[in-house]
Write a protein that holds these residues in place. Structure first.
Motif, PDB file in Angstrom:
ATOM      1  N   UNK A  26      -4.400  -4.417   7.949  1.00 40.39           N
ATOM      2  CA  UNK A  26      -4.883  -3.111   7.501  1.00 40.39           C
ATOM      3  C   UNK A  26      -4.821  -3.050   5.984  1.00 40.39           C
ATOM      4  N   UNK A  27      -5.830  -2.423   5.371  1.00 37.86           N
ATOM      5  CA  UNK A  27      -5.777  -2.276   3.919  1.00 37.86           C
ATOM      6  C   UNK A  27      -4.639  -1.329   3.545  1.00 37.86           C
ATOM      7  N   UNK A  28      -4.076  -1.483   2.356  1.00 40.23           N
ATOM      8  CA  UNK A  28      -2.989  -0.581   1.966  1.00 40.23           C
ATOM      9  C   UNK A  28      -3.482   0.854   1.880  1.00 40.23           C
ATOM     10  N   UNK A  29      -2.662   1.785   2.305  1.00 44.16           N
ATOM     11  CA  UNK A  29      -3.011   3.200   2.273  1.00 44.16           C
ATOM     12  C   UNK A  29      -2.240   3.877   1.149  1.00 44.16           C
ATOM     13  N   UNK A  30      -2.849   4.895   0.537  1.00 43.11           N
ATOM     14  CA  UNK A  30      -2.115   5.630  -0.491  1.00 43.11           C
ATOM     15  C   UNK A  30      -0.839   6.228   0.093  1.00 43.11           C
ATOM     16  N   UNK A  31       0.200   6.260  -0.709  1.00 47.43           N
ATOM     17  CA  UNK A  31       1.469   6.793  -0.231  1.00 47.43           C
ATOM     18  C   UNK A  31       2.134   7.577  -1.356  1.00 47.43           C
TER      19      UNK A  31
END
Length: 67
Positions: A26-31
């Motif tokens: 999965x692509x990195x998600x904003x956090x």
């Protein structure tokens, strides 16, 4: 006269060559941390599709999102 259809050709497939979208990372998600969203206060407003939602931190430290 009897018409016969040729048998379908069977093809050997190497299963290792097959990939599924589930196998892809999965692509990195904003956090963000809750402190980044709320700052020094206990409430932030989030606008989503024209609606304003309220994110607030309770006295016990839990987060509640309401419309």
């Amino acid at each position: 006269m009897l018409h016969t259809h040729p048998e379908p050709e069977l093809i050997a497939v190497d299963q290792a060559c097959l990939t599924s979208t589930n196998d892809l990372p999965e692509p990195p998600r904003p956090q963000w941390t809750s402190d980044e969203l709320l700052g020094a206060g206990d409430e932030a407003h989030i606008v989503h599709r024209g609606d304003v939602y309220r994110l607030r931190r309770t006295l016990t430290g839990k987060l509640i999102l309401t419309k």
